[in-house]
Design a protein around this motif. Structure first.
Motif, PDB file in Angstrom:
ATOM      1  N   ARG A 130     -44.456 -48.307  12.814  1.00  0.00           N
ATOM      2  CA  ARG A 130     -43.889 -46.987  12.530  1.00  0.00           C
ATOM      3  C   ARG A 130     -43.295 -46.364  13.789  1.00  0.00           C
ATOM      4  N   GLU A 131     -43.821 -46.803  14.916  1.00  0.00           N
ATOM      5  CA  GLU A 131     -43.302 -46.310  16.179  1.00  0.00           C
ATOM      6  C   GLU A 131     -41.811 -46.649  16.337  1.00  0.00           C
ATOM      7  N   ASN A 132     -41.408 -47.791  15.795  1.00  0.00           N
ATOM      8  CA  ASN A 132     -39.991 -48.167  15.884  1.00  0.00           C
ATOM      9  C   ASN A 132     -39.106 -47.138  15.191  1.00  0.00           C
ATOM     10  N   LEU A 133     -39.626 -46.569  14.119  1.00  0.00           N
ATOM     11  CA  LEU A 133     -38.889 -45.515  13.435  1.00  0.00           C
ATOM     12  C   LEU A 133     -38.924 -44.235  14.259  1.00  0.00           C
ATOM     13  N   LEU A 134     -40.109 -43.915  14.725  1.00  0.00           N
ATOM     14  CA  LEU A 134     -40.320 -42.654  15.447  1.00  0.00           C
ATOM     15  C   LEU A 134     -39.452 -42.520  16.683  1.00  0.00           C
ATOM     16  N   LYS A 135     -39.318 -43.615  17.417  1.00  0.00           N
ATOM     17  CA  LYS A 135     -38.660 -43.482  18.716  1.00  0.00           C
ATOM     18  C   LYS A 135     -37.139 -43.433  18.599  1.00  0.00           C
ATOM     19  N   ASP A 136     -36.612 -43.601  17.398  1.00  0.00           N
ATOM     20  CA  ASP A 136     -35.167 -43.526  17.206  1.00  0.00           C
ATOM     21  C   ASP A 136     -34.818 -42.185  16.548  1.00  0.00           C
ATOM     22  N   ALA A 137     -34.014 -41.408  17.250  1.00  0.00           N
ATOM     23  CA  ALA A 137     -33.752 -40.034  16.795  1.00  0.00           C
ATOM     24  C   ALA A 137     -33.233 -39.987  15.358  1.00  0.00           C
ATOM     25  N   GLN A 138     -32.457 -40.988  14.954  1.00  0.00           N
ATOM     26  CA  GLN A 138     -31.908 -40.958  13.594  1.00  0.00           C
ATOM     27  C   GLN A 138     -32.853 -41.590  12.573  1.00  0.00           C
ATOM     28  N   LEU A 139     -33.369 -42.767  12.912  1.00  0.00           N
ATOM     29  CA  LEU A 139     -34.214 -43.490  11.957  1.00  0.00           C
ATOM     30  C   LEU A 139     -35.549 -42.791  11.715  1.00  0.00           C
ATOM     31  N   ARG A 140     -35.915 -41.936  12.642  1.00  0.00           N
ATOM     32  CA  ARG A 140     -37.139 -41.144  12.525  1.00  0.00           C
ATOM     33  C   ARG A 140     -37.198 -40.416  11.182  1.00  0.00           C
ATOM     34  N   GLU A 141     -36.042 -40.100  10.632  1.00  0.00           N
ATOM     35  CA  GLU A 141     -36.012 -39.382   9.355  1.00  0.00           C
ATOM     36  C   GLU A 141     -36.785 -40.132   8.265  1.00  0.00           C
ATOM     37  N   ALA A 142     -36.835 -41.456   8.390  1.00  0.00           N
ATOM     38  CA  ALA A 142     -37.557 -42.242   7.381  1.00  0.00           C
ATOM     39  C   ALA A 142     -39.056 -41.948   7.407  1.00  0.00           C
ATOM     40  N   MET A 143     -39.535 -41.340   8.507  1.00  0.00           N
ATOM     41  CA  MET A 143     -40.956 -40.979   8.605  1.00  0.00           C
ATOM     42  C   MET A 143     -41.305 -39.760   7.748  1.00  0.00           C
ATOM     43  N   LEU A 144     -40.291 -39.121   7.175  1.00  0.00           N
ATOM     44  CA  LEU A 144     -40.577 -37.988   6.290  1.00  0.00           C
ATOM     45  C   LEU A 144     -41.093 -38.468   4.932  1.00  0.00           C
ATOM     46  N   CYS A 145     -40.935 -39.757   4.681  1.00  0.00           N
ATOM     47  CA  CYS A 145     -41.188 -40.306   3.343  1.00  0.00           C
ATOM     48  C   CYS A 145     -42.606 -40.053   2.837  1.00  0.00           C
ATOM     49  N   LEU A 146     -42.678 -39.675   1.564  1.00  0.00           N
ATOM     50  CA  LEU A 146     -43.971 -39.421   0.913  1.00  0.00           C
ATOM     51  C   LEU A 146     -44.430 -40.614   0.083  1.00  0.00           C
ATOM     52  N   ARG A 147     -43.601 -41.685   0.031  1.00  0.00           N
ATOM     53  CA  ARG A 147     -43.912 -42.847  -0.807  1.00  0.00           C
ATOM     54  C   ARG A 147     -44.071 -42.444  -2.279  1.00  0.00           C
ATOM     55  N   CYS A 148     -43.176 -41.593  -2.739  1.00  0.00           N
ATOM     56  CA  CYS A 148     -43.274 -41.107  -4.115  1.00  0.00           C
ATOM     57  C   CYS A 148     -42.612 -42.060  -5.098  1.00  0.00           C
ATOM     58  N   GLY A 149     -41.708 -42.900  -4.596  1.00  0.00           N
ATOM     59  CA  GLY A 149     -41.057 -43.870  -5.468  1.00  0.00           C
ATOM     60  C   GLY A 149     -39.816 -43.363  -6.187  1.00  0.00           C
ATOM     61  N   ALA A 150     -39.466 -42.082  -6.001  1.00  0.00           N
ATOM     62  CA  ALA A 150     -38.316 -41.545  -6.740  1.00  0.00           C
ATOM     63  C   ALA A 150     -37.016 -42.268  -6.394  1.00  0.00           C
ATOM     64  N   CYS A 151     -36.883 -42.680  -5.145  1.00  0.00           N
ATOM     65  CA  CYS A 151     -35.635 -43.359  -4.767  1.00  0.00           C
ATOM     66  C   CYS A 151     -35.542 -44.748  -5.405  1.00  0.00           C
ATOM     67  N   LEU A 152     -36.680 -45.359  -5.658  1.00  0.00           N
ATOM     68  CA  LEU A 152     -36.668 -46.655  -6.346  1.00  0.00           C
ATOM     69  C   LEU A 152     -36.185 -46.464  -7.786  1.00  0.00           C
ATOM     70  N   ASN A 153     -36.784 -45.459  -8.443  1.00  0.00           N
ATOM     71  CA  ASN A 153     -36.453 -45.206  -9.844  1.00  0.00           C
ATOM     72  C   ASN A 153     -34.979 -44.864 -10.007  1.00  0.00           C
ATOM     73  N   ALA A 154     -34.427 -44.169  -8.998  1.00  0.00           N
ATOM     74  CA  ALA A 154     -33.030 -43.749  -9.074  1.00  0.00           C
ATOM     75  C   ALA A 154     -32.079 -44.886  -8.723  1.00  0.00           C
ATOM     76  N   CYS A 155     -32.591 -45.919  -8.073  1.00  0.00           N
ATOM     77  CA  CYS A 155     -31.700 -46.937  -7.486  1.00  0.00           C
ATOM     78  C   CYS A 155     -31.307 -48.016  -8.490  1.00  0.00           C
ATOM     79  N   PRO A 156     -30.006 -48.129  -8.795  1.00  0.00           N
ATOM     80  CA  PRO A 156     -29.579 -49.155  -9.746  1.00  0.00           C
ATOM     81  C   PRO A 156     -29.744 -50.576  -9.198  1.00  0.00           C
ATOM     82  N   VAL A 157     -29.782 -50.694  -7.876  1.00  0.00           N
ATOM     83  CA  VAL A 157     -29.984 -52.025  -7.290  1.00  0.00           C
ATOM     84  C   VAL A 157     -31.454 -52.439  -7.442  1.00  0.00           C
ATOM     85  N   TYR A 158     -32.355 -51.513  -7.131  1.00  0.00           N
ATOM     86  CA  TYR A 158     -33.781 -51.806  -7.364  1.00  0.00           C
ATOM     87  C   TYR A 158     -33.992 -52.171  -8.828  1.00  0.00           C
ATOM     88  N   ARG A 159     -33.336 -51.453  -9.717  1.00  0.00           N
ATOM     89  CA  ARG A 159     -33.568 -51.666 -11.149  1.00  0.00           C
ATOM     90  C   ARG A 159     -32.961 -52.974 -11.646  1.00  0.00           C
TER      91      ARG A 159
END
Ligand code: SF4
Lengths: 474, 255
Positions: free
Chosen positions: A296-325
């Motif tokens: 997770r540190e790899n995400l944290l130390k990058d000013a842009q990729l750090r945004e991925a650390m906001l994730c709640l693991r709710c799964g909504a992006c999977l459900n919305a994603c036509p590629v995942y589906r």
């Protein structure tokens, strides 16, 4: 857990041809995705709540050291132990150490993606300890010896028939088909384990720094059993799950639960404040919180990729994603599938693996719209693409195929001048002539055959718009 | 607002590389519709591409070079009209990302992006024409192209334009907001996933019984039409501009 991201193409292609899996994935849209939309539409200040949740998470992530210290201090003050695991091996060893010290034979577990990530079940088994998943979905995939297919619905890909087979194998007796019967049987099987288990392992939805508490969201009540019945409770949490205060928890629960299942509130929200204290009737004697870094540190130390650390693991992006589906959860090759998985997997596990993942998106933006904390998922995917294509991820190796790199350079040269652009168009049109009929090309050589296998391609117009426009002007 | 209140105005057409080279007829329809609404359309001849193909593939430096050129070609004060949500989103949204650390270029981006309108957006929000007194018989279903819908937030405009066409019956398809599976090189790199998405889209469109599938982006149309031809379906594919051109043409056929 083994990283199999390099098999994305093959495994996703296979899933597109599996009607059972496709039927399950359609349910992800009809059930979870539409449920989330309905819940959001039903909530007056939904956008405000998303903004508030995002602000809370950004604040925490930007001050993570502070909140980690605070959490550590307060868990200890509550009588618990805290261990900071830098990688998966450290996390496993610590949990195994606790199990051995307590002479544990059976561990009951409630759902935890981090536990999957660090390969805890395998480690328990190797040590002769029996881990039992108690979330019904997790239990099913444990029986099937598979990885979770989805962040919140791990066995969503399994049909009723497949579940019947799995349950019958352990329960014996007549085969059951009715979902209620299957649930009852699984529950009876699990009850025994609940009684036996000396240790409970749970995940964490939010770790509250200010009070040293952990919050767990479940619909089956198993989380409550796991955290209170056995003598020892070990909670495993990824570093991204911290929030400052109990007040923040109410905001976070509101957006998490609506986004995950479309419910206003889950059947259970369990808040654990460490081990049983003097005078309390219930609760474990020992409480351990294992905070996991593991990339997770790899995400944290990058000013842009750090945004991925906001994730709640709710799964909504999977459900919305036509590629995942279409691709299904297993294709992503690790623990976290879908758009967020395509971002965190390559970064957490090292960018040399999973180089297909950031490209496995049409950038349609459905994930971004669904994300409760408004993570700019498409932008982060583009960023990873750029790292890979331009060799920033690995200077020795540019990941894009030579042909693609040459094509881009040729394209750049062409589009820098309208004359060259028009000429290139004319030449392509002529070259395509023998291949085309009625203005459409039916076959192109590899790698473009990927297109023409299922689609014709329009022939470049003999007379482009610019020529027609000039003529019209005259 | 009546038509006479609108002064004819000069617009710059950014036709997009796809329309220029693959679907010139869409560009002609855009010109026809705009001219019928009193616009004077100019086509800056230096234009080629906005840089999106390179940007999406991760070739940021190449994309920047092409984007800089685009900003120069479209410098000025007149509004710019583009018949594509995707290329519109590239200029309006992704240029900001591309040049986030170049303040001078960003100023240019803001100037150009602030004048750039997607075709249906220009008609409805700038010219205030959401009823073009258009007539056409048949039935159609509308596919909400991803970048038009989610990057630019343009949805009511094309829908109201289509709804205003007298005689055209609109039928909503299931999952109309879901991507068609194009995604640029995605369609070639992951053909199985892309094709599965395409087939869903076409199946849903055909299930409405509509004779025409309308969309606002030529690249999506190319993908959808390529699929229709391979599958041997009879579904017609049209850009919104083609529908409006045909339906407002005085001689009854699109010119
Ligand atoms: S990225 Fe957003 S939508 Fe996806 S799992 Fe994380 S919080 Fe949920």
């Amino acid at each position: 857990m083994k990283v199999r991201t390099d098999e994305f193409k093959a495994r996703s292609a296979e899933t597109t041809k599996n009607p059972r899996r496709q039927a399950s994935l359609k349910l992800v849209y009809d059930g979870l995705h539409k449920g989330r939309i309905a819940a959001a539409e039903d909530t007056d200040d939904w956008e405000d709540q998303r903004d508030r949740a995002r602000a809370i998470k950004w604040h925490t992530i930007n001050n993570l050291d502070y909140y980690l210290d605070l959490l550590d201090k307060n868990v200890r003050a509550n009588g618990g132990n805290v261990y900071f695991a830098n990688d998966d091996a450290e996390a496993r060893d610590y949990v195994l150490g606790v199990a051995k010290a307590n002479n544990v034979k059976t561990v009951i577990k409630s759902k935890s993606m981090v536990s999957e990530e660090i390969g805890l079940n395998e480690a328990f088994e190797e040590a002769g300890i029996n881990p039992v998943e108690t979330d019904l979905g997790e239990y099913i995939i444990q029986l099937a010896k598979e990885a979770p297919y989805h962040l919140i619905a791990p066995a969503i890909h399994k049909t009723r028939e497949e579940i019947s087979d799995l349950i019958q194998e352990v329960a014996g007796g007549p085969r059951q088909e009715d979902p209620q019967d299957l649930t009852d049987t699984a529950r009876a099987l699990l009850r025994d384990e609940f009684r036996k288990a000396e240790m409970g392992v749970s995940g964490v939805n939010f770790a509250v720094a200010e009070t040293g508490s952990i919050a767990i969201v479940t619909n089956e009540g198993n989380g409550r059993m796991v955290t209170s019945a056995p003598r020892v409770h070990v909670a495993i949490v990824g570093m991204e799950k911290l929030i400052p205060s109990m007040q923040d928890l109410s905001t976070m629960l509101r957006v998490l639960i609506r986004s995950a299942t479309g419910q206003r509130i889950s059947s259970y929200v369990t808040v654990v404040n460490g081990p049983r204290k003097a005078g309390e009737e219930d609760g474990p004697d020992e409480f351990h919180l294992v905070i996991v870094n593991n990339g997770r540190e790899n995400l944290l130390k990058d000013a842009q990729l750090r945004e991925a650390m906001l994730c709640l693991r709710c799964g909504a992006c999977l459900n919305a994603c036509p590629v995942y589906r279409k691709a299904g959860g297993h294709a992503y090759g690790w623990v976290y599938p879908g758009p967020i998985g395509a971002i965190v997997t390559p970064v957490m596990t090292g960018k040399k693996v999973g180089r297909d993942l950031p490209f496995a998106s049409t950038l349609c933006g459905a994930c971004k719209d669904a994300c409760p904390v408004k993570i700019e998922l498409p932008t982060l995917l583009l960023r990873l693409r750029s790292d890979l294509a331009e060799g920033k991820a690995d200077p020795k190796e540019k990941s894009s195929p030579l042909l693609e790199r040459v094509s881009i350079k040729a394209w750049r040269f062409g589009v820098q001048s309208p004359m060259r652009f028009a000429l290139a168009g004319r030449l392509s049109s002529l070259m395509m002539a023998p291949l085309s009929r009625g203005g459409w090309v039916r076959w192109l050589p590899p790698p473009l055959s990927g297109w023409t296998k299922s689609r014709e391609f329009p022939r470049i117009a003999g007379k482009p718009f610019r020529a027609r426009f000039r003529k019209k002007q005259r | 607002m009546t038509q006479s209140e609108q002064i004819p105005r000069r617009v710059l057409l950014f036709v997009t590389c796809t329309v220029d080279q693959l679907y010139p007829q869409i560009g002609e329809s855009v010109v026809n519709v705009l001219e019928r609404q009193g616009c004077e359309v100019d086509f800056p001849a230096g234009q080629t591409c906005c840089g999106q193909p390179a940007f999406n593939a991760g070739f940021t430096e190449d994309a920047k070079a092409v984007a800089r050129r685009f900003l120069d070609v479209f410098a000025g004060e007149d509004p710019i009209v583009v018949p594509s949500g995707s290329c519109g989103a590239m200029v309006r949204n992704f240029y900001l990302e591309l040049f986030h650390d170049e303040p001078e270029t960003l100023a240019k981006v803001r100037q150009v992006a602030g004048r750039l309108y997607e075709f249906s957006e220009f008609l409805v929000d700038v010219l205030h024409r959401d009823d073009l007194a258009a007539k056409m018989s048949g039935s159609a279903t509308y596919h909400q192209c991803c970048h038009l819908l989610r990057e630019l937030g343009i949805d009511a405009q094309p829908k109201s334009l289509l709804a205003s066409v007298e005689g055209l019956e609109m039928r909503e398809m299931e999952q109309s907001e879901v991507c068609c599976g194009f995604g640029g090189t995605f369609a070639v790199k992951f053909p199985e996933i892309s094709t599965a998405m395409l087939n869903d889209k076409l199946d849903y469109a055909i299930a409405t019984g509509a004779d025409t599938l309308v969309a606002g982006d030529a690249t999506c149309l190319m993908h959808l039409e390529g699929g229709v031809r391979k599958r041997g379906d009879t579904l017609q594919l049209k850009h919104l501009a083609q529908v409006l051109d045909e339906a407002t043409s005085t001689d009854g056929v699109a010119s």
